[in-house]
Design a protein around this motif. Sequence first.
Motif, PDB file in Angstrom:
ATOM      1  N   UNK A 318      45.251  44.947  36.987  1.00 52.43           N
ATOM      2  CA  UNK A 318      44.735  43.666  37.861  1.00 52.43           C
ATOM      3  C   UNK A 318      44.032  44.345  38.993  1.00 52.43           C
ATOM      4  N   UNK A 319      44.104  45.337  39.641  1.00 53.95           N
ATOM      5  CA  UNK A 319      43.591  46.012  40.879  1.00 53.95           C
ATOM      6  C   UNK A 319      41.986  46.370  40.337  1.00 53.95           C
ATOM      7  N   UNK A 320      41.913  46.758  39.147  1.00 49.89           N
ATOM      8  CA  UNK A 320      40.646  47.596  38.787  1.00 49.89           C
ATOM      9  C   UNK A 320      39.718  46.272  38.522  1.00 49.89           C
ATOM     10  N   UNK A 321      40.157  45.056  38.027  1.00 40.19           N
ATOM     11  CA  UNK A 321      39.331  43.796  37.923  1.00 40.19           C
ATOM     12  C   UNK A 321      39.061  43.308  39.211  1.00 40.19           C
ATOM     13  N   UNK A 322      39.972  42.919  39.996  1.00 42.90           N
ATOM     14  CA  UNK A 322      39.871  42.312  41.466  1.00 42.90           C
ATOM     15  C   UNK A 322      39.220  43.150  42.221  1.00 42.90           C
ATOM     16  N   UNK A 323      39.240  44.620  42.110  1.00 45.56           N
ATOM     17  CA  UNK A 323      38.398  45.433  43.113  1.00 45.56           C
ATOM     18  C   UNK A 323      38.858  45.136  44.612  1.00 45.56           C
ATOM     19  N   UNK A 324      37.857  45.195  45.538  1.00 44.11           N
ATOM     20  CA  UNK A 324      38.278  44.925  46.921  1.00 44.11           C
ATOM     21  C   UNK A 324      38.670  43.316  47.181  1.00 44.11           C
ATOM     22  N   UNK A 325      38.623  42.685  46.531  1.00 45.87           N
ATOM     23  CA  UNK A 325      39.262  41.230  46.755  1.00 45.87           C
ATOM     24  C   UNK A 325      40.648  41.373  46.828  1.00 45.87           C
ATOM     25  N   UNK A 326      41.530  42.597  46.273  1.00 44.27           N
ATOM     26  CA  UNK A 326      42.779  42.499  46.342  1.00 44.27           C
ATOM     27  C   UNK A 326      43.042  43.794  47.240  1.00 44.27           C
TER      28      UNK A 326
END
Length: 433
Positions: A318-326
């Motif tokens: 999840x963190x990889x796909x959302x990047x700095x939005x998370x």
Amino acid sequence: LYFSAVSNMSFSYEDPETGPQTAPLSQLNSLLASANRERRLAANEGSAKALQGNQHLFAAALNAIAGTRLELNRRRGIPHFLEPGLFQSGIGKASLEALMAAIESRVDFAREVFRFRTATMGIEKPGWVDLRASLPIDGSTPTWVEGVSLISDAFQRTYPTLGDFFDQMIEKEWIDHSPRSSKRPGGFCTTSALTGESRIFMTYKDTLNDVLTLAHEAGHAWHARLLKDTRLMAGRYPMTLAETASTFAERLLTQGVLSNPSIDQKTHLVLLDAEVEHMLAFLLDLPIRFRFEEAVYRERAHGTLSPSRFCHLMASTQQRFFGDTFSEESPDPWFWASKMHFYFDKIEFYNYPYVFGYLLSQAFVDAIHQDASAGFAAYERFLKCSGSLSCEAVVKETLGLDISEDSFWKRQIDGLCANFAHYQSLLQAQSAF
């Protein structure tokens, strides 16, 4: 084992409006779609505690499913764990890799959509709990008659042949739509192999989402209608192409409504918001599920995974796909335990066929914009060939395009930008939430 467990599970949470609540796990998705963020956060926290209490059971189930498949593949001489799912989906590995490569190369667009939608809701640090949140829009509440009229008018504007077929379905009462206390949730379309007629099952509750569901299932019924005179085995098509037909019908509904000046802008906005939710689901949520499952199968080949390892794989994907939005606290590490699709034992890698169908339907939308007559003719040929050709062959035959090239999928994602821009302009015109 999994479904027996979750069907009897409940969780407690502190509702911001009604106080302490207990809900069955089956209501979690509805709570995570609430427009109230405090409710979403409380429900997510409460469900996580309940899932943790059964973590070893869920891990055993997921390990067993993946382990059994891997062992069967080994004994059958199948070299890669994706091959059975690719066969079920009617596509080659190169096409799936091209699809995923395109999605990941365009991930900044999906992040932009997520940032804009959550910023509009006033969320400074969005997380997984905000992915399916409802915007606080006072949408219309169309009655059954009004909803049917909305679809019929949209189909007649965009694809009259489908409009005539839909009107016939309504006239012949082929749709079980009325709410009943004994009725199971969900919606589906089924077709008789004997008569070639379809029936739609759904519960209509006077929302635009129900209108979209009806259009979606009508797309499946139209697919079956065009295959009515096809030999039985040549009429069996994979999920990838089935979901192309259903999402294409949803696109036609949206286009028809947006092209009708007599329909109010609020209805336009609600339908476009549903389209934006699809963008987030198909460009972020479902690709995350696929990459997570891939990682699970790679590791399961070397031994069982612990619940904490499943949580790590889910959160990091999840963190990889959302990047700095998370932020670091934003992922939902227990999503692997709450999402039933990971535990389906008949269909392997259940999620990516929906992404495939969603983006392929965009290619037919583009073809129709270029030449409506030729585009619809190509679409009907596509439906008629869907049970007798591979995905690569049917797209090449009808659109002359190569789905094993990532450039094909990139164009489809880029084609979503126009609806997003329209959505932004309509949303910014609304008063602040």
